[in-house]
Design an enzyme around this catalytic site. Structure first.
Site, PDB file in Angstrom:
ATOM      1  N   MET A 143     -18.865  11.813  28.378  1.00  0.00           N
ATOM      2  CA  MET A 143     -17.436  12.092  28.146  1.00  0.00           C
ATOM      3  C   MET A 143     -17.159  12.193  26.650  1.00  0.00           C
ATOM      4  O   MET A 143     -16.540  11.332  26.054  1.00  0.00           O
ATOM      5  CB  MET A 143     -16.588  10.964  28.753  1.00  0.00           C
ATOM      6  CG  MET A 143     -16.881  10.715  30.226  1.00  0.00           C
ATOM      7  SD  MET A 143     -15.800   9.466  30.952  1.00  0.00           S
ATOM      8  CE  MET A 143     -16.378   7.986  30.126  1.00  0.00           C
ATOM      9  N   ASP A 144     -17.591  13.284  26.069  1.00  0.00           N
ATOM     10  CA  ASP A 144     -17.532  13.426  24.617  1.00  0.00           C
ATOM     11  C   ASP A 144     -16.287  14.187  24.171  1.00  0.00           C
ATOM     12  O   ASP A 144     -15.845  15.113  24.853  1.00  0.00           O
ATOM     13  CB  ASP A 144     -18.807  14.176  24.168  1.00  0.00           C
ATOM     14  CG  ASP A 144     -19.066  14.021  22.696  1.00  0.00           C
ATOM     15  OD1 ASP A 144     -19.858  14.815  22.153  1.00  0.00           O
ATOM     16  OD2 ASP A 144     -18.485  13.115  22.073  1.00  0.00           O
ATOM     17  N   GLY A 145     -15.755  13.813  23.005  1.00  0.00           N
ATOM     18  CA  GLY A 145     -14.671  14.600  22.428  1.00  0.00           C
ATOM     19  C   GLY A 145     -13.319  13.917  22.378  1.00  0.00           C
ATOM     20  O   GLY A 145     -12.329  14.539  21.982  1.00  0.00           O
TER      21      GLY A 145
END
Lengths: 312, 277
Positions: free
Chosen positions: A90-92
């Site tokens: 779950m990047d960003g």
């Protein structure tokens, strides 16, 4: 914050068409099972989100009468070709906040909302396990304030959603080096895992203070201890014995079929290294808080097109 | 030399000069230390061009050697290729035999004095469960390792009869065996190994087949697939993954340039992230 499965789903949607307001006013469309009658109002939900919840509530009161209808998969998704286990990096979240001149914490909170959405979809579409990389071993090096905020966010999220997990028959497992977490959070995790251990509809695995290297090392540690005690010989060690010691032993489906990474980064970042041996990798450009139903559908449709040969 | 040959020779020279120029330009930015290739698409190449089975693999091996030269020209010191997975033994026996013969031929070719191994001073290494190979292939591999042991400008690893999970099993077995032996030694000398220090990453890593090379900076997979297929799972924890739809036998210098440019574009961002950590 709230977690709600109450929303109307049009019978046919394409990968890119967002759910339009008009659909939600047509109560004869297929809906997912009505599971709760009360939606606690979140102090942090946006105006739009609140409007949607109230709208859904009104529709249910006028048209639903507590009837249960079958789920419907979006167009193109074949139930027999769905991945059983999806893993997500779950990047960003921080970039999302920076782009909006918001504090980093807002990014993480938006990320939690996005996660809830994806969990709903997984339940709805019949995906059995979702693993999410919530906090890496490397993330301990982030600023202390940020780490503390994240720990409190995990705690808050788990406390607020406990009722939902129990009601929706969702099993929660947390993997990682939990000894590094605050004691209160450790206790909460133990209790939540215990309370949901028999839930069989869907399993959410949250990787906290986790890395793929750590997972293999702790498996090796356990096997070394068994060898030391004479329970096994080092020469007995094989793939099966290692699998039984990895943290993903908490699930019937330990190997993700599909790994999704958001925010346009093309790397695995030390997530579930052993378990991702044959996983299909999907790299999404959008930041995690923006990763919604359309993007998830795109990833699943892409997965269905892949030919998995396992080296044969 | 006739006119056609002259033109070809001039074209060849210009082409080489142009490639060298591009290498110089790329060298202004960070160059990866280690690049790994999953050489995918050889069989699809046969199907695509209606060729006899095995042609794709033959061309693929030539392309592999060419890419090795390009990597050396670019200053990439470590190159690793996924030549043959343990899973590939499941394929048809005639295909397995064909690939094994091809690999043996390649190892023998590289062992010759005037091969690119010595021209570029490349040391060859093999990662994998070599006991699964037949004797002729195993011997050819061992001979190549011995013949190039003193080379030191570049390091090329063939992953053959390899899977990453098999590598980890082997490393964990050795790590557990080492600890048990250390414990037994301590017991003999009257020491207390009861309160053993916990297993660490380095305890496993030193027993890996790939312990001779740093972690790859880039993993390139050809033929459009996006998966690791049990290749260097441990070592690629933070590697840049690069997938290209080109089939391996069609890969050339420009694909390498694109992969390196992609690495350079992400390198500065990654550096910033590491500082933020």
């Amino acid at each position: 914050m709230h977690f709600s499965l109450q929303f109307s789903l049009p019978p046919v949607i394409t990968a890119l068409s967002p759910r339009s307001k008009s659909f939600s006013h047509q109560p004869h469309h297929h809906r997912i099972k009505k599971l709760t009658s009360h939606v606690p109002k979140s102090p942090l939900c946006s105006t739009t989100e609140c409007a949607l919840i109230h709208q859904c509530k009104e529709e249910e009161e006028e048209a639903f009468d507590g009837r249960v209808e079958d789920q419907t998969l979006p167009l193109g998704l074949r139930p027999e070709a769905l991945p059983r286990h999806v893993a997500v990096i779950m990047d960003g979240n921080r970039r999302w906040a920076r782009l909006r001149d918001l504090p980093v914490g807002s990014g993480y909170e938006a990320g939690v909302r996005s996660l809830r959405k994806i969990v709903e979809l997984c339940c709805e579409w019949g995906i059995k396990v979702l693993s999410v990389f919530a906090f890496s071993s490397d993330n301990w090096f982030r600023p202390k304030v940020e780490v503390e905020f994240l720990m409190s966010l995990f705690e808050r999220g788990m406390q607020e959603d406990t009722g939902i997990f129990l009601r929706e028959n969702i099993r929660i497992s947390v993997i990682g080096d939990l000894a590094r977490l605050p004691e209160a959070l450790q206790e909460l995790i133990i209790n939540l895992e215990e309370a949901t251990k028999n839930n069989a509809r869907f399993q959410l695995i949250v990787a906290v203070s986790y890395s793929g290297h750590y997972d293999v090392v702790q498996a090796c540690q356990r096997l070394a201890l068994k060898a030391k005690c004479g329970l096994i010989e080092p020469s007995d060690i094989n793939e099966s014995l290692i699998e039984q010691e990895l943290e993903t032993k908490c699930t019937e489906f330990p190997y993700p079929d599909l790994l999704i990474r958001t925010s346009g980064e093309f790397r695995v970042s030390n997530f579930m290294l052993w378990q991702l041996a044959y996983a299909e990798l999907f790299f999404a450009q959008s930041l995690w808080p923006d990763f919604g139903e359309a993007e998830f559908l795109k990833a699943l449709l892409a997965f269905q097109k892949r030919q998995r040969r396992y080296g044969g | 030399m006739n006119n056609f040959s002259k033109v070809r020779s001039v074209r060849h020279t210009l082409s080489n000069l142009f490639r060298k120029g591009v290498c110089k330009v790329l060298s202004v930015g960070p160059i990866p230390t280690h690049i790994a290739f999953i050489m995918n698409g050889n069989r699809r190449y046969d199907q695509k061009l209606n060729l006899a089975k095995g042609t794709g693999h033959s061309i693929g091996l030539l392309v592999m050697l060419t890419m090795l030269m390009h990597c050396c020209d670019l200053g990439i010191r470590y190159v690793t290729v996924y030549a043959f997975s343990i899973d590939n033994f499941k394929r048809k026996p005639e295909e397995v035999e064909r690939v094994m013969d091809l690999l043996k031929f390649t190892f023998e070719l590289l062992s010759e004095k005037n091969s690119i191994a010595n021209l570029y001073s490349v040391k060859f290494h093999f990662s994998g469960n070599l006991d699964l190979l037949n004797e002729p292939v195993k011997n050819a591999a061992k001979e190549l390792m011995a013949n190039t042991a003193n080379n030191s400008k570049a390091f090329f690893t063939f992953c053959i009869a390899y899977t990453s999970t098999d590598e980890m099993v082997s490393a964990i077995r050795e790590a557990c065996d080492e600890r048990r032996r250390a414990m037994q030694e301590q017991k003999k000398t009257g020491g207390n190994y009861g309160l053993t220090k916990p297993v660490e990453v380095v305890d496993i890593e030193k027993h890996m087949y790939m312990a001779t090379a740093p972690y790859p900076d880039i993993v390139v997979r050809t033929a459009g697939e996006n998966r690791l297929s049990n290749f260097l799972l441990w070592q690629t924890a933070c590697s840049q993954l690069y997938s290209t739809p080109t089939l391996w036998p069609e890969v050339n210098f420009w694909h390498l340039v694109l992969a390196v440019l992609n690495f350079q574009r992400n390198h500065s961002y990654l550096d910033k992230q590491k500082k933020l950590l």
